[in-house]
Design a protein around this motif. Structure first.
Motif, PDB file in Angstrom:
ATOM      1  N   ARG A 285      32.443  45.626  38.756  1.00  0.00           N
ATOM      2  CA  ARG A 285      33.685  45.026  39.267  1.00  0.00           C
ATOM      3  C   ARG A 285      34.039  44.000  38.181  1.00  0.00           C
ATOM      4  O   ARG A 285      33.553  43.590  37.333  1.00  0.00           O
ATOM      5  CB  ARG A 285      33.258  43.867  40.392  1.00  0.00           C
ATOM      6  CG  ARG A 285      34.522  43.308  40.868  1.00  0.00           C
ATOM      7  CD  ARG A 285      34.192  42.337  42.096  1.00  0.00           C
ATOM      8  NE  ARG A 285      35.500  41.660  42.830  1.00  0.00           N
ATOM      9  CZ  ARG A 285      36.304  40.554  42.170  1.00  0.00           C
ATOM     10  NH1 ARG A 285      35.884  39.841  41.172  1.00  0.00           N
ATOM     11  NH2 ARG A 285      37.160  40.202  42.875  1.00  0.00           N
ATOM     12  N   PHE A 286      35.584  44.363  37.656  1.00  0.00           N
ATOM     13  CA  PHE A 286      36.136  43.677  36.575  1.00  0.00           C
ATOM     14  C   PHE A 286      37.429  43.098  37.070  1.00  0.00           C
ATOM     15  O   PHE A 286      38.128  43.490  37.969  1.00  0.00           O
ATOM     16  CB  PHE A 286      36.489  45.108  35.772  1.00  0.00           C
ATOM     17  CG  PHE A 286      35.516  45.958  35.256  1.00  0.00           C
ATOM     18  CD1 PHE A 286      34.513  45.345  34.230  1.00  0.00           C
ATOM     19  CD2 PHE A 286      35.016  47.008  35.817  1.00  0.00           C
ATOM     20  CE1 PHE A 286      33.566  46.077  33.844  1.00  0.00           C
ATOM     21  CE2 PHE A 286      34.042  47.561  35.461  1.00  0.00           C
ATOM     22  CZ  PHE A 286      33.361  47.292  34.423  1.00  0.00           C
ATOM     23  N   GLU A 287      37.848  42.106  36.290  1.00  0.00           N
ATOM     24  CA  GLU A 287      38.972  41.204  36.425  1.00  0.00           C
ATOM     25  C   GLU A 287      39.771  41.150  35.618  1.00  0.00           C
ATOM     26  O   GLU A 287      39.157  40.936  34.270  1.00  0.00           O
ATOM     27  CB  GLU A 287      38.802  39.790  37.191  1.00  0.00           C
ATOM     28  CG  GLU A 287      37.976  40.070  38.634  1.00  0.00           C
ATOM     29  CD  GLU A 287      37.892  38.478  39.326  1.00  0.00           C
ATOM     30  OE1 GLU A 287      38.924  37.618  38.842  1.00  0.00           O
ATOM     31  OE2 GLU A 287      36.866  38.174  40.263  1.00  0.00           O
ATOM     32  N   ALA A 288      41.169  41.112  35.518  1.00  0.00           N
ATOM     33  CA  ALA A 288      42.031  40.769  34.340  1.00  0.00           C
ATOM     34  C   ALA A 288      42.871  39.708  34.883  1.00  0.00           C
ATOM     35  O   ALA A 288      43.602  40.026  35.738  1.00  0.00           O
ATOM     36  CB  ALA A 288      42.849  42.207  33.946  1.00  0.00           C
ATOM     37  N   PRO A 289      43.123  38.765  34.095  1.00  0.00           N
ATOM     38  CA  PRO A 289      44.129  37.643  34.415  1.00  0.00           C
ATOM     39  C   PRO A 289      45.620  38.130  34.318  1.00  0.00           C
ATOM     40  O   PRO A 289      45.988  39.287  33.675  1.00  0.00           O
ATOM     41  CB  PRO A 289      43.871  36.607  33.635  1.00  0.00           C
ATOM     42  CG  PRO A 289      43.388  37.256  32.308  1.00  0.00           C
ATOM     43  CD  PRO A 289      42.614  38.377  32.925  1.00  0.00           C
ATOM     44  N   LEU A 290      46.700  37.556  35.137  1.00  0.00           N
ATOM     45  CA  LEU A 290      48.008  38.066  34.852  1.00  0.00           C
ATOM     46  C   LEU A 290      48.410  37.829  33.738  1.00  0.00           C
ATOM     47  O   LEU A 290      48.117  37.057  32.693  1.00  0.00           O
ATOM     48  CB  LEU A 290      48.737  36.818  35.724  1.00  0.00           C
ATOM     49  CG  LEU A 290      48.727  36.992  37.256  1.00  0.00           C
ATOM     50  CD1 LEU A 290      49.649  36.086  38.048  1.00  0.00           C
ATOM     51  CD2 LEU A 290      49.439  38.517  37.649  1.00  0.00           C
TER      52      LEU A 290
END
Length: 331
Positions: A285-290
């Motif tokens: 699972r990966f996240e990228a900020p705005l």
């Protein structure tokens, strides 16, 4: 020249511009591409070359010829990439707004694929030379996370997960208006727009499409949403939110002619991506900020919020299904 097709103008089509006539009768081609064919002499009306603005007449014969095939070639380019994760099988990249994913008409350079080929020559070949490694796409003005396959085995595994809806995808979208209820499910079939062939729309007989949403924050005149598409239709989130009556801010294709808060392109960001690793079986699972330009828009809205957030968002979930146009209409 090789003749591609021969058309005869029907009486009810007389008086229509040639480029419009061809776009209606050859919907698999864009109007801009057909205009180029006309201008370069690959379209003849009654054996003569004419302009795209030529008005066709009843009974006229129109011949469309194929231009010489161009050998596809994609040049590696030293374009900076934000790589979130990489191993021998795949990469996860954070695509910036304004970048096209793969080469196509009008975009032969400066694409994500050009950058990927410079960074890594070993990419899956399943989608051919123009789209090596590309498992799924984001629109040009949508930022966020994409997974890229380095070999065919990884590509097949990731494609199967997408088809079976086992890939987690969450987007952030800023839309016009106050979305109520605060959680919802949009279930409405999507297909080619009946009149504007470069657009998609909710249409009877379209492919099934489901999108879930949840309100993150209210602003005067706007709502920030977290959106989860359960299916992967072309422009799905943009079309469904337009259908709901809350188009995405800055979306020039599906949104209204309103102020866009200084944005060029839609406020849509693929912030979360999750999938099972093709080799190890581990769920990643990966996240990228705005991106900063979208954060600035939210900061501007918060700074100008005069009366507070208003009433508390409703918590019930509502299913918004397709209804006859007499009830909902094409928003």
């Amino acid at each position: 020249m090789i003749l591609a097709c021969r058309l005869q103008v029907e009486e009810e089509e007389a008086g229509v511009r040639l480029d419009v006539y061809l776009a209606r009768n050859l919907p698999e081609n864009s109007r801009s591409y057909l205009q180029r064919l006309i201008n370069e002499g690959y379209v003849q009306v009654g054996g003569r070359k004419v302009k795209p603005s030529y008005r066709v007449k009843s009974g006229e014969e129109i011949m469309v010829f194929l231009p010489p095939a161009e050998a596809p070639e994609v040049e590696p380019e030293p374009i900076p990439l934000e790589i979130i994760y990489e191993d021998e099988d795949l990469l996860v990249v954070n695509k910036p707004r304004g970048m096209v994913v793969h080469p196509g008409a009008g975009h032969k350079r400066g694409t994500l694929v050009n950058a990927l080929l410079y960074h890594c020559r070993n990419l899956s070949g399943i989608n051919g030379v123009l789209r090596p490694g590309i498992v799924h796409r984001l629109d040009k003005d949508t930022s966020g996370l994409l997974v890229v396959a380095k070999n065919d085995e990884a590509h097949l595994s990731l494609s199967a997960q997408l088809k079976e809806r086992r890939v987690l995808k969450e987007y952030w979208a800023l839309v016009y208006g106050e979305v109520k209820p605060a959680q919802g499910r949009i279930e409405a079939p999507i297909g080619r727009h009946p009149r504007h062939r470069q657009k998609m729309a909710v249409v009877a007989g379209g492919r099934p499409a489901v999108t879930r949403y949840e309100v993150v924050e209210y602003f005067p005149g706007y709502t920030l949403l977290k959106v989860q598409p359960e299916t992967g239709r072309t422009h799905q989130i943009r079309v469904h939110l337009h259908y709901l009556g809350h188009p995405i801010v800055g979306d020039l294709k599906y949104g209204p002619a309103r102020p866009h808060l200084g944005l060029e392109g839609q406020f849509l960001h693929a912030g979360v991506l999750g999938f099972t690793h093709p080799r190890t079986g581990e769920f990643l699972r990966f996240e990228a900020p705005l991106p900063p330009e979208l954060e600035r828009v939210l900061a501007k809205l918060r700074a100008h919020q005069a009366d507070g957030p208003g009433s508390q968002p409703l918590q019930q979930e509502e299913s918004v299904a397709a209804q006859p146009s007499s009830q909902r209409g094409q928003r």
